[in-house]
Structures are given as structure tokens and as C-alpha cells.
Write a protein that holds these residues in place. Structure first.
Motif, PDB file in Angstrom:
ATOM      1  N   ILE A 177       3.856 -41.995  34.993  1.00 24.60           N
ATOM      2  CA  ILE A 177       4.932 -41.299  34.362  1.00 24.60           C
ATOM      3  C   ILE A 177       5.745 -42.414  33.695  1.00 24.60           C
ATOM      4  CG2 ILE A 177       7.202 -39.911  34.477  1.00 24.60           C
ATOM      5  CD1 ILE A 177       5.407 -38.378  36.469  1.00 24.60           C
ATOM      6  N   ASP A 178       6.453 -42.166  32.413  1.00 19.30           N
ATOM      7  CA  ASP A 178       7.329 -43.115  31.810  1.00 19.30           C
ATOM      8  C   ASP A 178       8.620 -43.065  32.369  1.00 19.30           C
ATOM      9  OD1 ASP A 178       5.516 -43.411  29.763  1.00 19.30           O
ATOM     10  OD2 ASP A 178       6.074 -41.998  28.362  1.00 19.30           O
ATOM     11  N   GLN A 179       9.130 -44.243  32.604  1.00 19.56           N
ATOM     12  CA  GLN A 179      10.556 -44.555  32.967  1.00 19.56           C
ATOM     13  C   GLN A 179      11.179 -45.339  31.862  1.00 19.56           C
ATOM     14  OE1 GLN A 179      13.179 -43.747  34.556  1.00 19.56           O
ATOM     15  NE2 GLN A 179      12.011 -43.609  36.269  1.00 19.56           N
ATOM     16  N   TYR A 180      12.225 -44.589  31.419  1.00 24.90           N
ATOM     17  CA  TYR A 180      13.390 -45.327  30.758  1.00 24.90           C
ATOM     18  C   TYR A 180      14.565 -45.741  31.294  1.00 24.90           C
ATOM     19  CZ  TYR A 180      10.787 -43.175  26.656  1.00 24.90           C
ATOM     20  OH  TYR A 180       9.834 -43.028  25.734  1.00 24.90           O
ATOM     21  N   LYS A 181      14.819 -45.271  32.503  1.00 22.33           N
ATOM     22  CA  LYS A 181      16.113 -45.751  33.302  1.00 22.33           C
ATOM     23  C   LYS A 181      16.372 -47.247  33.582  1.00 22.33           C
ATOM     24  CE  LYS A 181      16.838 -41.055  35.389  1.00 22.33           C
ATOM     25  NZ  LYS A 181      17.048 -40.398  36.750  1.00 22.33           N
ATOM     26  N   GLU A 182      17.321 -47.847  33.635  1.00 22.57           N
ATOM     27  CA  GLU A 182      17.528 -49.133  34.065  1.00 22.57           C
ATOM     28  C   GLU A 182      18.957 -49.306  34.869  1.00 22.57           C
ATOM     29  OE1 GLU A 182      16.752 -51.754  30.403  1.00 22.57           O
ATOM     30  OE2 GLU A 182      17.707 -50.183  29.516  1.00 22.57           O
ATOM     31  N   THR A 183      18.967 -50.276  35.570  1.00 28.37           N
ATOM     32  CA  THR A 183      20.310 -50.234  36.432  1.00 28.37           C
ATOM     33  C   THR A 183      21.277 -51.105  35.758  1.00 28.37           C
ATOM     34  OG1 THR A 183      19.180 -52.540  37.495  1.00 28.37           O
ATOM     35  CG2 THR A 183      18.856 -50.229  38.593  1.00 28.37           C
ATOM     36  N   GLY A 184      20.984 -51.728  34.424  1.00 27.14           N
ATOM     37  CA  GLY A 184      21.931 -52.689  33.689  1.00 27.14           C
ATOM     38  C   GLY A 184      22.146 -54.085  34.183  1.00 27.14           C
ATOM     39  N   GLU A 185      23.240 -54.574  34.165  1.00 27.01           N
ATOM     40  CA  GLU A 185      23.300 -56.051  34.566  1.00 27.01           C
ATOM     41  C   GLU A 185      23.739 -56.258  36.167  1.00 27.01           C
ATOM     42  OE1 GLU A 185      26.339 -58.243  32.452  1.00 27.01           O
ATOM     43  OE2 GLU A 185      25.114 -58.052  30.660  1.00 27.01           O
ATOM     44  N   SER A 186      23.846 -54.945  36.999  1.00 31.37           N
ATOM     45  CA  SER A 186      24.258 -55.027  38.147  1.00 31.37           C
ATOM     46  C   SER A 186      23.099 -54.406  39.255  1.00 31.37           C
ATOM     47  CB  SER A 186      25.557 -54.487  38.726  1.00 31.37           C
ATOM     48  OG  SER A 186      25.747 -53.176  38.227  1.00 31.37           O
ATOM     49  N   SER A 187      23.044 -54.807  40.479  1.00 29.70           N
ATOM     50  CA  SER A 187      21.978 -54.367  41.120  1.00 29.70           C
ATOM     51  C   SER A 187      22.675 -53.321  42.105  1.00 29.70           C
ATOM     52  CB  SER A 187      21.524 -55.321  42.207  1.00 29.70           C
ATOM     53  OG  SER A 187      22.610 -55.942  42.993  1.00 29.70           O
ATOM     54  N   ILE A 188      21.724 -52.443  42.807  1.00 32.30           N
ATOM     55  CA  ILE A 188      22.122 -51.141  43.576  1.00 32.30           C
ATOM     56  C   ILE A 188      21.584 -51.468  45.045  1.00 32.30           C
ATOM     57  CG2 ILE A 188      21.862 -48.748  43.947  1.00 32.30           C
ATOM     58  CD1 ILE A 188      21.101 -48.557  40.847  1.00 32.30           C
ATOM     59  N   PRO A 189      22.662 -51.278  45.959  1.00 38.39           N
ATOM     60  CA  PRO A 189      22.177 -51.633  47.318  1.00 38.39           C
ATOM     61  C   PRO A 189      21.482 -50.474  47.958  1.00 38.39           C
ATOM     62  CG  PRO A 189      24.757 -50.992  47.335  1.00 38.39           C
ATOM     63  CD  PRO A 189      24.104 -51.190  45.894  1.00 38.39           C
ATOM     64  N   LEU A 190      20.532 -50.781  48.606  1.00 32.55           N
ATOM     65  CA  LEU A 190      19.576 -49.406  49.109  1.00 32.55           C
ATOM     66  C   LEU A 190      19.440 -49.372  50.596  1.00 32.55           C
ATOM     67  CD1 LEU A 190      16.522 -50.480  46.808  1.00 32.55           C
ATOM     68  CD2 LEU A 190      18.323 -48.867  46.396  1.00 32.55           C
ATOM     69  N   PHE A 191      18.997 -48.130  51.220  1.00 35.78           N
ATOM     70  CA  PHE A 191      18.830 -48.167  52.325  1.00 35.78           C
ATOM     71  C   PHE A 191      17.688 -48.680  52.942  1.00 35.78           C
ATOM     72  CE2 PHE A 191      16.886 -45.214  55.753  1.00 35.78           C
ATOM     73  CZ  PHE A 191      17.876 -45.324  56.768  1.00 35.78           C
ATOM     74  N   VAL A 192      17.571 -49.331  54.000  1.00 35.28           N
ATOM     75  CA  VAL A 192      16.505 -49.991  54.543  1.00 35.28           C
ATOM     76  C   VAL A 192      15.974 -48.990  55.845  1.00 35.28           C
ATOM     77  CG1 VAL A 192      15.449 -51.842  55.820  1.00 35.28           C
ATOM     78  CG2 VAL A 192      17.118 -52.309  53.892  1.00 35.28           C
ATOM     79  N   ASP A 193      14.906 -48.605  55.794  1.00 39.65           N
ATOM     80  CA  ASP A 193      14.271 -47.532  56.970  1.00 39.65           C
ATOM     81  C   ASP A 193      13.414 -48.628  57.672  1.00 39.65           C
ATOM     82  OD1 ASP A 193      13.182 -45.962  58.739  1.00 39.65           O
ATOM     83  OD2 ASP A 193      12.182 -44.787  57.102  1.00 39.65           O
ATOM     84  N   GLY A 194      13.950 -49.223  59.148  1.00 37.74           N
ATOM     85  CA  GLY A 194      13.275 -50.018  59.698  1.00 37.74           C
ATOM     86  C   GLY A 194      14.039 -51.509  59.880  1.00 37.74           C
ATOM     87  N   LYS A 195      13.428 -52.388  60.298  1.00 37.18           N
ATOM     88  CA  LYS A 195      14.187 -53.582  60.534  1.00 37.18           C
ATOM     89  C   LYS A 195      13.314 -54.701  59.751  1.00 37.18           C
ATOM     90  CE  LYS A 195      16.751 -56.852  62.357  1.00 37.18           C
ATOM     91  NZ  LYS A 195      18.154 -57.045  61.964  1.00 37.18           N
ATOM     92  N   LEU A 196      14.045 -55.451  58.920  1.00 35.43           N
ATOM     93  CA  LEU A 196      13.247 -56.664  58.199  1.00 35.43           C
ATOM     94  C   LEU A 196      13.290 -57.778  58.849  1.00 35.43           C
ATOM     95  CD1 LEU A 196      15.451 -55.991  54.904  1.00 35.43           C
ATOM     96  CD2 LEU A 196      13.213 -55.536  55.146  1.00 35.43           C
ATOM     97  N   PRO A 197      12.298 -58.694  58.768  1.00 32.79           N
ATOM     98  CA  PRO A 197      12.220 -59.757  59.343  1.00 32.79           C
ATOM     99  C   PRO A 197      13.438 -60.758  58.870  1.00 32.79           C
ATOM    100  CG  PRO A 197       9.916 -59.256  58.896  1.00 32.79           C
ATOM    101  CD  PRO A 197      10.883 -58.078  58.326  1.00 32.79           C
ATOM    102  N   SER A 198      14.060 -61.560  59.591  1.00 38.68           N
ATOM    103  CA  SER A 198      15.203 -62.131  59.476  1.00 38.68           C
ATOM    104  C   SER A 198      14.856 -63.316  58.326  1.00 38.68           C
ATOM    105  CB  SER A 198      15.922 -62.969  60.482  1.00 38.68           C
ATOM    106  OG  SER A 198      14.926 -63.700  61.470  1.00 38.68           O
ATOM    107  N   TYR A 199      13.589 -63.891  58.331  1.00 35.76           N
ATOM    108  CA  TYR A 199      13.336 -65.215  57.632  1.00 35.76           C
ATOM    109  C   TYR A 199      12.659 -64.605  56.119  1.00 35.76           C
ATOM    110  CZ  TYR A 199       8.448 -63.195  58.607  1.00 35.76           C
ATOM    111  OH  TYR A 199       7.500 -62.318  58.778  1.00 35.76           O
ATOM    112  N   ILE A 200      13.143 -63.308  55.798  1.00 34.77           N
ATOM    113  CA  ILE A 200      12.696 -62.760  54.511  1.00 34.77           C
ATOM    114  C   ILE A 200      14.062 -62.924  53.707  1.00 34.77           C
ATOM    115  CG2 ILE A 200      11.986 -61.359  52.823  1.00 34.77           C
ATOM    116  CD1 ILE A 200      10.072 -60.022  54.948  1.00 34.77           C
ATOM    117  N   GLN A 201      14.219 -63.896  52.816  1.00 32.90           N
ATOM    118  CA  GLN A 201      15.507 -64.291  52.349  1.00 32.90           C
ATOM    119  C   GLN A 201      14.987 -64.666  50.866  1.00 32.90           C
ATOM    120  OE1 GLN A 201      17.964 -63.096  54.928  1.00 32.90           O
ATOM    121  NE2 GLN A 201      19.044 -64.624  53.572  1.00 32.90           N
ATOM    122  N   GLY A 202      15.356 -64.039  49.833  1.00 30.57           N
ATOM    123  CA  GLY A 202      14.806 -64.115  48.643  1.00 30.57           C
ATOM    124  C   GLY A 202      14.633 -63.098  47.344  1.00 30.57           C
ATOM    125  N   ASP A 203      14.294 -63.085  46.394  1.00 25.72           N
ATOM    126  CA  ASP A 203      13.988 -62.146  45.476  1.00 25.72           C
ATOM    127  C   ASP A 203      12.672 -61.825  45.219  1.00 25.72           C
ATOM    128  OD1 ASP A 203      16.839 -61.717  44.809  1.00 25.72           O
ATOM    129  OD2 ASP A 203      16.837 -63.570  43.431  1.00 25.72           O
TER     130      ASP A 203
END
Length: 517
Positions: free
Chosen positions: A4-30
Motif C-alpha cells: 500500500i502506498d505511503q506518503y506520510k513522513e516524519t520531517g526533520e525530527s524523529s519520533i520516540p517509540l515504545f519498545v516491547d521487550g528488552k533490547l540488547p545493550s550493545y545495539i547502539q546505532g542507526d
């Protein structure tokens, strides 16, 4: 709902999200992902998702804080900008005819910079940039902080033959210059002449964007695609299955699949090995080695899994290349064109159509004897007894250029399901001694969850354990419609965290995990 087409964008800033679970601490990056976003416009409907207007998405992952933020914008390519202007329909070459069909006529090569496939990054923390790549020579530069498109890449060199090139590869290799210890990008450029197709291999420091041609070859035919290049040590390798693209026919029909001709088993597959290190290398340097694989055993390659040099004894060094091989083009061209939206959105077709590679192959080239030692099939049989067809196979990046035993690939029809939509991520043992032994040790699969390419993030506390780390997989939930980032334990293949994006996005091609500087 995956296309499905998606036209929406977030612009110049990012949006914080909810994390369901526990991320490994060593994952630090984009985590950067690229893929199509819009297939239907007011004037034109694309019939192949490879032609859709592109999008770039960034998941900023802070494992120590268990936080993820999301940033996603459309890529303002020349094609996108010009197609949304008040001018007439922009003519450009597509994978398949559009609806309504574009009327043949002149087109501008600068508009061939659309949906981008892979990327490289450069710059520092104050001014990080990324460059998006396609199978054409024009790339786009993007500000990595704002995800704003800065325009086409401006190479800082005096390489006139480079500037004349039209074609290139989406996937580069990496080579460390022994004189400077600087990591370089290795890729190829191509141009059509009246009687031949020229391929030029170049190296480039991404920071300076200065390209140096280190070798070339000339073919009497034009390849349909040289999607990637294999690089290890001081060598670059091209494997060319005989699938031809008629240059004139492409321009007349404005369609790649309409002008591609499958001659895979009419002519041998060609293998070329180039030297990367040496002061005397230039555009006149020919491949150091070349081989022919008989037409009866011919195959085509989009993606390489890994390449490395193995010292067997004092008299033999083997250049080993693992690759995803198509022994038939049935799922790429002909009745089932790769990326065809009608096929993939019609259950009765997608459930029975060919898909992914026919085999994972390992090629061995003896560097001292300059001979092609052997080509063997790696096992893709699961421990459950089922056969799996893979694509987009990735390994632990710490083992790139070294012997690697574990690969992770995208697959369909999990556990012999009749449904194409039963997708999963397969963990494959690349070190199985026999093609009869189970090669697939485990498969991550969730019902009605569609998965994409897995990217491996290694656990630095266990750098000596190859499968110690996490897989980052962007998925689509077929029930909720949500796009989710899945974090999977690469050793056990169990889900450890899931993060829902604020906007659903379409299938993505490739991506890269970029650790924080």
C-alpha cells in the motif's frame, strides 16, 4: 497490505517509540533502510514495486537505555521531483510498463535515480551523510540527521570516463589500501559503445569521493544486471551469467524486463578476477584471471554472501566466494517478472510462482595456479527435512572477508507451507561438509508476519563466538498492518524485542546498521 502506498513522513525530527521487550545493550546505532513507498501517482501507476518512488527510514536504537526512535522521509530524487511538477509526464525506463503505458520518446538519464537499493556512509558526528545507490551510476546524497535529500552525488575527481558511465552496481565491496590503511569502496561503472559494453572497476575513498579506475574489460553484449561485486583481500570478482539487455530496445520500450533476453544456458557464465593493489593499475589493466563456467552449469548472481582467502598450504591459496545463485531466470524474467505487483498480490499466482535463489554456491579459485578449482552447492535442507530457497543472506560483519559458518536469509513457504506468505528468517550453516547434511539449523517464523532482510549486529563481549549477536529485521504484520522492527537472538533465533513504527511502510530492499560514532 504490504504494498500500500505511503506518503506520510516524519520531517526533520524523529519520533520516540515504545519498545516491547528488552533490547540488547550493545545495539547502539542507526538502522538505515531503503525501499519503495509510492507505486501509484495521479498520472501514473507503476506495475512493479522496483519502480516505486523511494523512501529512506532510520531506526535510532539505544540498547543501553532500551529506547528506539523513528525517522522516515521520501527520497527527493530527480524523478520524484520532476514527476510531481506541472510539466508533462516524465519519461524514464522502468522494470515493467506502467499504467497507462508511457509513450516512447526521449528521456533524461538524470531522472534514472529513483528507488535506491543500498548505501554507504561518510562524515563525522557533526555532519554525517549517506549516499544511496542503484544499478545506475547516479546516486543521491542524504543528510543522515534530517534525512533530507541533498541532491545527486558530486564526485570530486577528474575521471572523464567515470562521468560518461550510465550503469553501476547497487552493492559495493570494501578494500583496505595497504599503503594508506584507508578503507575504500570498490564498485564498477559501465557504458554502452556502438560495438561493445565497457566495464570499469574503481576504488574510492568515500570521504574524498575520488574514484580511481584499476581495471576494465569489454564485452560484446550488455549484462541485464551486475547488481553487486565480490571483494576480498586485494581482489574483486564479477560473476556474469549470460542474461542480456538490449540497449536500443530498452530505450524504445522504456522497459527493462521487455528488453532483457535470457541466454543463461546458451552461453557460459563468465568469471573475472581483478587486482586492486598496485601503482600501475589503470583503465587499460585487464582482469588478472578469467574463467568460463559451461553453459550446462551456468548460473546468474544478484547477491554475494561472503568472500575470503583461505591458505591451504605453501603452494595454494584459495579465493572462496559464497553466492546466491539462480540456475534459472524463471522467477526473475519471463512469465514471472521480479517485483511484479499483480503476481505478488494474487494468492493463486504467488503461492506457486518461482522465488529466490535456486542454490547457495561456493566457488573456489586457486590464486597461485590461476585456475577455477571447483563450484559446490551448500546445503539448504532444514533439520526438519524441508528444502529452503533463500535470498538476502547476511553474515556477522566481523566475519566478512573471513571463513564464516553462519548465514541468515529471507525465505518463504516455511516448513513446506503452500503459502508464499509463510515467510521466515533461516539460519544456515555454511560449513556443512556435505550438501546432503542439514544446512538450515533453525527458522524464525511467525504466522501472518512478513519479514525482510536480516542484518546482524555482533555482541562485542563475545567477539570470538560467530553467532553471538542480534538480527534486526523490519517486518509487516498482516493482521494489524503495522510495520515492526524485530530484534532476534542470532544464536537461538528467538524474538527478544519488537518495536512498532508510527506509519506502516512497504517492502524494503536493503539496509545497513551504522554504529554511533
Amino acid at each position: 497490505s504490504w504494498f500500500i502506498d505511503q506518503y506520510k513522513e516524519t520531517g526533520e525530527s524523529s519520533i520516540p517509540l515504545f519498545v516491547d521487550g528488552k533490547l540488547p545493550s550493545y545495539i547502539q546505532g542507526d538502522l538505515i533502510r531503503l525501499g519503495p513507498s509510492i507505486n501509484h501517482t495521479p498520472d501514473r501507476n507503476y506495475t512493479n514495486f522496483l519502480d516505486g518512488f523511494g523512501r529512506i527510514t532510520k531506526w535510532e536504537i539505544k540498547g543501553k537505555e532500551n529506547e528506539v526512535s523513528y525517522h522516515s522521509n521520501l527520497l527527493r530524487s530527480n524523478l520524484y521531483n520532476n514527476s510531481n511538477s506541472a510539466e508533462e509526464i516524465v519519461r524514464h525506463i522502468t522494470q515493467q510498463p506502467t499504467q497507462p503505458k508511457l509513450v516512447a520518446g526521449s528521456f533524461k538519464i538524470e531522472n534514472m535515480d529513483n528507488t535506491d537499493v543500498f548505501l554507504y556512509t561518510y562524515g563525522d558526528t557533526n555532519s554525517p551523510k549517506l549516499v544511496t545507490l542503484t544499478d545506475l551510476a547516479i546516486g543521491n546524497e542524504v543528510d543522515m540527521q534530517t534525512l533530507s535529500t541533498l541532491g545527486n552525488v558530486d564526485f570530486d575527481d577528474d575521471c572523464e570516463v567515470c562521468k560518461d558511465a550510465i550503469f553501476s552496481g547497487s552493492h559495493y565491496g570494501e578494500w583496505v589500501d595497504p599503503k594508506t590503511n584507508q578503507k575504500n569502496i570498490v564498485n564498477w561503472l559501465g557504458k554502452k559503445t556502438k560495438a561493445s559494453f565497457s566495464i570499469m572497476i574503481y576504488t574510492m575513498n568515500p570521504a574524498t569521493r575520488r574514484r580511481r579506475i584499476v581495471g576494465s574489460l569489454s564485452l560484446d553484449w550488455q549484462p541485464y544486471s551486475i547488481h553487486s561485486i565480490a571483494v576480498t583481500g586485494d581482489y574483486a570478482v564479477l560473476v556474469l551469467g549470460r542474461v542480456e539487455l538490449n540497449f536500443m530496445e530498452t530505450g524504445m520500450k522504456l522497459c527493462v524486463s521487455c528488453a532483457a533476453h535470457d541466454k543463461l544456458h546458451e552461453e557460459p557464465t563468465l568469471v573475472y578476477v581483478f587486482q586492486l593493489s598496485g601503482e600501475s593499475l589503470d583503465i587499460h589493466t585487464q582482469p588478472e584471471m578469467s574463467f568460463e563456467i559451461p553453459k550446462e552449469e551456468a548460473f546468474f548472481v544478484f547477491h554475494y554472501v561472503n568472500a575470503y582467502i583461505e591458505q591451504v598450504d605453501d603452494s595454494s591459496d584459495l579465493l572462496m566466494i559464497d553466492m546466491c545463485a539462480y540456475t534459472s531466470m524463471d522467477g526473475v524474467l519471463g512469465d514471472y517478472v521480479l517485483g511484479d505487483l499483480h503476481d505478488i498480490l494474487t494468492p493463486s499466482i504467488r503461492n506457486t510462482m518461482p522465488y529466490n535463489c535456486d542454490a547457495l554456491k561456493r566457488m573456489e579459485i586457486d590464486l597461485k595456479k590461476k585456475s577455477l578449482s571447483q563450484i559446490q552447492n551448500l546445503s539448504t535442507t532444514g533439520a526438519d527435512g524441508f528444502e529452503y530457497r533463500l535470498e538476502l543472506v547476511r553474515i556477522n560483519p566481523l566475519y566478512s572477508g573471513k571463513p564464516a559458518c553462519w548465514g541468515y536469509g529471507f525465505t518463504m513457504h516455511v516448513k513446506n507451507s503452500p503459502l508464499y506468505s509463510d515467510m521466515g528468517i533461516a539460519k544456515i550453516n555454511l560449513c556443512t561438509t556435505s550438501s546432503d547434511d542439514p544446512g538450515i539449523s533453525n527458522v524464525f517464523h511467525q504466522k501472518n508476519v512478513y519479514v525482510g532482510e536480516p542484518l546482524f549486529v555482533p555482541d562485542p563481549s563475545q567477539s570470538d563466538v560467530e553467532d553471538a549477536g542480534s538480527l534486526l529485521v523490519v517486518s509487516k504484520n498482516g493482521t494489524s498492518g503495522d510495520t515492526n522492527l524485530l530484534v532476534i537472538n542470532a544464536k537461538t533465533m528467538e524474538l527478544v524485542a519488537s518495536v512498532a513504527a508510527p506509519i506502516p511502510t512497504m517492502f524494503e530492499f536493503h539496509g545497513k546498521f551504522v554504529p554511533f560514532l
